[in-house]
Design a protein around this motif. Structure first.
Motif, PDB file in Angstrom:
ATOM      1  N   SER A  68      84.041 -72.227   6.239  1.00  0.00           N
ATOM      2  CA  SER A  68      85.344 -72.066   5.593  1.00  0.00           C
ATOM      3  C   SER A  68      86.340 -71.290   6.447  1.00  0.00           C
ATOM      4  CB  SER A  68      85.179 -71.354   4.240  1.00  0.00           C
ATOM      5  OG  SER A  68      84.676 -70.043   4.424  1.00  0.00           O
ATOM      6  N   ASN A  69      85.893 -70.708   7.560  1.00  0.00           N
ATOM      7  CA  ASN A  69      86.778 -69.940   8.439  1.00  0.00           C
ATOM      8  C   ASN A  69      86.191 -69.984   9.850  1.00  0.00           C
ATOM      9  OD1 ASN A  69      88.453 -68.171   9.779  1.00  0.00           O
ATOM     10  ND2 ASN A  69      88.303 -66.531   8.266  1.00  0.00           N
ATOM     11  N   SER A  70      86.790 -70.810  10.711  1.00  0.00           N
ATOM     12  CA  SER A  70      86.249 -70.997  12.052  1.00  0.00           C
ATOM     13  C   SER A  70      86.478 -69.795  12.958  1.00  0.00           C
ATOM     14  CB  SER A  70      86.869 -72.240  12.695  1.00  0.00           C
ATOM     15  OG  SER A  70      88.277 -72.114  12.793  1.00  0.00           O
ATOM     16  N   ASN A  71      87.205 -68.775  12.496  1.00  0.00           N
ATOM     17  CA  ASN A  71      87.380 -67.542  13.276  1.00  0.00           C
ATOM     18  C   ASN A  71      86.239 -66.550  13.059  1.00  0.00           C
ATOM     19  OD1 ASN A  71      89.957 -68.129  14.496  1.00  0.00           O
ATOM     20  ND2 ASN A  71      90.880 -67.828  12.486  1.00  0.00           N
ATOM     21  N   ILE A  72      85.341 -66.872  12.134  1.00  0.00           N
ATOM     22  CA  ILE A  72      84.232 -65.980  11.799  1.00  0.00           C
ATOM     23  C   ILE A  72      82.919 -66.659  12.169  1.00  0.00           C
ATOM     24  CG2 ILE A  72      83.074 -64.703   9.957  1.00  0.00           C
ATOM     25  CD1 ILE A  72      85.859 -63.675  10.540  1.00  0.00           C
ATOM     26  N   PHE A  73      82.026 -65.905  12.808  1.00  0.00           N
ATOM     27  CA  PHE A  73      80.675 -66.430  13.039  1.00  0.00           C
ATOM     28  C   PHE A  73      79.651 -65.344  12.724  1.00  0.00           C
ATOM     29  CE2 PHE A  73      81.353 -64.498  17.217  1.00  0.00           C
ATOM     30  CZ  PHE A  73      80.098 -64.017  17.568  1.00  0.00           C
ATOM     31  N   LEU A  74      78.436 -65.797  12.441  1.00  0.00           N
ATOM     32  CA  LEU A  74      77.328 -64.921  12.065  1.00  0.00           C
ATOM     33  C   LEU A  74      76.280 -64.965  13.161  1.00  0.00           C
ATOM     34  CD1 LEU A  74      75.905 -63.185   9.802  1.00  0.00           C
ATOM     35  CD2 LEU A  74      74.967 -65.339   8.955  1.00  0.00           C
ATOM     36  N   SER A  75      75.750 -63.803  13.509  1.00  0.00           N
ATOM     37  CA  SER A  75      74.691 -63.731  14.518  1.00  0.00           C
ATOM     38  C   SER A  75      73.485 -62.995  13.951  1.00  0.00           C
ATOM     39  CB  SER A  75      75.188 -63.020  15.783  1.00  0.00           C
ATOM     40  OG  SER A  75      75.381 -61.631  15.545  1.00  0.00           O
ATOM     41  N   GLY A  76      72.312 -63.423  14.383  1.00  0.00           N
ATOM     42  CA  GLY A  76      71.064 -62.759  14.024  1.00  0.00           C
ATOM     43  C   GLY A  76      70.244 -62.522  15.270  1.00  0.00           C
ATOM     44  N   GLY A  77      69.562 -61.362  15.332  1.00  0.00           N
ATOM     45  CA  GLY A  77      68.902 -61.007  16.577  1.00  0.00           C
ATOM     46  C   GLY A  77      67.479 -60.530  16.451  1.00  0.00           C
ATOM     47  N   SER A  78      66.953 -60.076  17.586  1.00  0.00           N
ATOM     48  CA  SER A  78      65.546 -59.702  17.698  1.00  0.00           C
ATOM     49  C   SER A  78      65.200 -58.425  16.942  1.00  0.00           C
ATOM     50  CB  SER A  78      65.191 -59.529  19.176  1.00  0.00           C
ATOM     51  OG  SER A  78      66.018 -58.544  19.775  1.00  0.00           O
ATOM     52  N   LYS A  79      66.198 -57.568  16.651  1.00  0.00           N
ATOM     53  CA  LYS A  79      65.942 -56.341  15.906  1.00  0.00           C
ATOM     54  C   LYS A  79      66.189 -56.491  14.411  1.00  0.00           C
ATOM     55  CE  LYS A  79      66.878 -53.161  19.734  1.00  0.00           C
ATOM     56  NZ  LYS A  79      67.676 -51.990  20.192  1.00  0.00           N
ATOM     57  N   GLY A  80      66.481 -57.703  13.954  1.00  0.00           N
ATOM     58  CA  GLY A  80      66.655 -57.939  12.529  1.00  0.00           C
ATOM     59  C   GLY A  80      68.054 -57.710  12.010  1.00  0.00           C
ATOM     60  N   SER A  81      69.021 -57.420  12.883  1.00  0.00           N
ATOM     61  CA  SER A  81      70.399 -57.185  12.435  1.00  0.00           C
ATOM     62  C   SER A  81      71.128 -58.506  12.261  1.00  0.00           C
ATOM     63  CB  SER A  81      71.152 -56.310  13.435  1.00  0.00           C
ATOM     64  OG  SER A  81      70.592 -55.012  13.492  1.00  0.00           O
ATOM     65  N   LEU A  82      71.929 -58.565  11.188  1.00  0.00           N
ATOM     66  CA  LEU A  82      72.797 -59.707  10.914  1.00  0.00           C
ATOM     67  C   LEU A  82      74.232 -59.204  10.924  1.00  0.00           C
ATOM     68  CD1 LEU A  82      70.646 -61.081   7.990  1.00  0.00           C
ATOM     69  CD2 LEU A  82      71.187 -62.422  10.028  1.00  0.00           C
ATOM     70  N   ARG A  83      75.098 -59.824  11.756  1.00  0.00           N
ATOM     71  CA  ARG A  83      76.467 -59.334  11.904  1.00  0.00           C
ATOM     72  C   ARG A  83      77.456 -60.489  11.789  1.00  0.00           C
ATOM     73  NH1 ARG A  83      73.738 -56.295  16.160  1.00  0.00           N
ATOM     74  NH2 ARG A  83      73.701 -54.074  15.618  1.00  0.00           N
ATOM     75  N   LEU A  84      78.547 -60.215  11.061  1.00  0.00           N
ATOM     76  CA  LEU A  84      79.680 -61.125  11.020  1.00  0.00           C
ATOM     77  C   LEU A  84      80.698 -60.683  12.067  1.00  0.00           C
ATOM     78  CD1 LEU A  84      80.401 -61.807   7.221  1.00  0.00           C
ATOM     79  CD2 LEU A  84      79.705 -63.477   8.929  1.00  0.00           C
ATOM     80  N   TRP A  85      81.146 -61.616  12.906  1.00  0.00           N
ATOM     81  CA  TRP A  85      82.094 -61.319  13.982  1.00  0.00           C
ATOM     82  C   TRP A  85      83.395 -62.074  13.766  1.00  0.00           C
ATOM     83  CZ3 TRP A  85      80.686 -58.006  18.024  1.00  0.00           C
ATOM     84  CH2 TRP A  85      79.325 -57.685  18.111  1.00  0.00           C
ATOM     85  N   ASP A  86      84.502 -61.440  14.148  1.00  0.00           N
ATOM     86  CA  ASP A  86      85.806 -62.078  14.134  1.00  0.00           C
ATOM     87  C   ASP A  86      86.204 -62.335  15.588  1.00  0.00           C
ATOM     88  OD1 ASP A  86      88.549 -62.750  13.993  1.00  0.00           O
ATOM     89  OD2 ASP A  86      88.775 -61.628  12.125  1.00  0.00           O
ATOM     90  N   ILE A  87      86.361 -63.603  15.972  1.00  0.00           N
ATOM     91  CA  ILE A  87      86.648 -63.922  17.373  1.00  0.00           C
ATOM     92  C   ILE A  87      88.061 -63.522  17.772  1.00  0.00           C
ATOM     93  CG2 ILE A  87      84.997 -65.822  17.351  1.00  0.00           C
ATOM     94  CD1 ILE A  87      87.317 -67.755  17.229  1.00  0.00           C
TER      95      ILE A  87
END
Length: 443
Positions: free
Chosen positions: A243-262
């Motif tokens: 719904s918003n191509s300026n936002i993406f979600l990342s998940g990593g090896s330490k279990g953190s989930l983050r929403l980023w604004d490009i």
């Protein structure tokens, strides 16, 4: 008194002529001598601002030979001996050699040289159930990666382009049906293995995440890196918000989930729950929720293997969706129905309700393919009627979604096939990749 007067009042032969004797000061200092200099007053040294960082540093001039007869200290002699330019030589130092970088532009991104039938299908925008045929025939084999390929993704706005992320630290962009060079771009901005790659939904921008603890956004047309999103963990999976191509979600090896604004390059939201490595993430169609799949082997608590998250409230809606003793390397929402699936390391694909309480369907599952610890992904067709899955035996397995019936399989590789992705426009086209370093397209 007479004696004192005689002593001080006596005159010498030199001043017998009546000339008065000079005073003590006159005898010591001649009358035309200047006054003694004053001690100089101390004044502070004026502040000079530092050299700007952008100004290039200039090399110090070479040391010259000492003047004849001048004393040369031991330190100055050592500096002269260590000078890179011989004393008296006028030959300047050679300029430093600038590092060379390979251009990411290898071929063309245009669709002017692709097959006529593919170009017609792309421009006619075939939808949903317009074709009932399964992809069976090998259309293109793409070979350029030197190590295993982790993921592939079709460009939604440019359907003839396919991106792949490899363990060889590169991202390749393929002009799949080009009758000349199928390799359009080779991006080498990551310094470690690239784990996932995603196209922006509406623009020719490509996002990739990897083991160098970063996600990188690239302008595909120019092949230039636009932004780098640094983290404190290896990036395992990334997804754009639908719904918003300026936002993406990342998940990593330490279990953190983050929403980023490009636009700002910053993380706007972080989701905490002391999770293991994030194996996969998937947004709902409206972008208000997402599913995370987690490796729970370290905590030995299987209830956190699949979690449904509410983005606005930043809380889990349920963390007891799947309680069996298997991790799930892949989760996918059905494109039209209120359900989602999860690829299980128990060698089957489970079905869940996408509405609370998110129950597991214990009467239906997709079986026959092998997972066996590989990060095997699956994908829905455009219509949602078929489900395709990779397999540890190198084949692609096709299932009917309604009945969970196995339809057929095709061999894609000699080793594990770990990722499959249906084309976003052409119904009977699917791409796959695996541990051989090869990317295959079937139609």
């Amino acid at each position: 008194m007479d004696l004192l007067s005689a002593a001080y009042g006596a005159t010498s032969d030199d001043d017998a002529d009546g000339t008065p004797a000079p005073s003590l000061a006159t005898r010591i200092l001649p009358s035309d001598a200047p006054p003694p200099p004053k001690r100089p007053r101390w004044e502070p040294t004026p502040y000079l601002p530092p050299r700007p960082l952008s100004a290039p540093l200039q090399a110090a001039p070479p040391l010259s030979a000492p003047a004849s007869g001048r004393y040369v200290s031991k330190r100055e002699r050592a500096l002269l001996a260590a000078s890179p330019v011989p004393v008296g030589s006028a030959t300047p130092l050679p300029p430093p050699i600038a590092p060379e970088f390979d251009s990411p532009v290898v071929g063309s991104l245009a669709d002017s040289n692709i097959r006529a039938d593919i170009l017609h299908s792309l421009r006619s925008q075939l939808k949903h159930g317009s074709s009932n045929s399964l992809p069976l025939t090998l259309s293109v084999s793409l070979r350029s990666h030197t190590k295993a390929v982790n993921s592939v993704d079709w460009a939604p706005s440019h359907g003839h382009l396919l991106a792949s992320a490899g363990m060889d630290h590169t991202v390749h962009i393929w002009n799949v049906w080009n009758q000349g060079n199928t390799t359009a771009r080779v991006l080498k901005y990551h310094t470690a293995a690239v784990k996932d790659v995603r196209w922006s939904p509406h623009r020719p921008l490509l996002l990739s995440g990897g083991f160098d603890c970063s996600s990188r956004l690239v302008d595909v047309e120019e092949g230039k890196e636009i932004s780098v999103f640094k983290e404190d963990q290896a990036v395992e999976v990334i997804k754009f918000n639908p719904s918003n191509s300026n936002i993406f979600l990342s998940g990593g090896s330490k279990g953190s989930l983050r929403l980023w604004d490009i636009r700002s390059g910053l993380a706007t939201t972080e989701f905490h729950k002391s999770l293991g490595t994030i194996l996969d993430i998937e947004f709902s169609a409206d972008g208000k929720q997402f599913i995370s799949s987690t490796d729970t082997t370290r905590s030995n608590i299987s209830e956190n293997s699949i979690i449904i998250w509410d983005i606005l409230r930043q809380v889990p809606l349920s963390n007891q969706v799947y309680t069996e003793a298997f991790t799930c390397p892949c989760v996918r929402y059905h494109p039209y129905e209120s359900s989602f699936i999860a690829q299980s390391n128990g060698n089957y694909i489970a079905i869940f309700s996408a509405r609370p309480p998110f129950k597991l369907n214990r009467y239906r599952r997709f079986e026959g393919h092998g997972v066996w610890g590989f990060p095997v992904k699956c994908s829905f067709s455009l219509s949602g009627r078929e489900l395709a899955s990779g397999s540890s035996d190198g084949c692609i397995y096709f299932y009917d979604y309604k009945s969970s019936k196995f339809l057929r399989k095709i061999e894609a590789f000699k080793e594990a096939c770990t990722y499959v992705a249906y084309h976003p426009v052409i119904p009977n086209v699917i791409a796959s990749c695996g541990w051989t370093g090869e990317v295959t397209v079937f139609e």
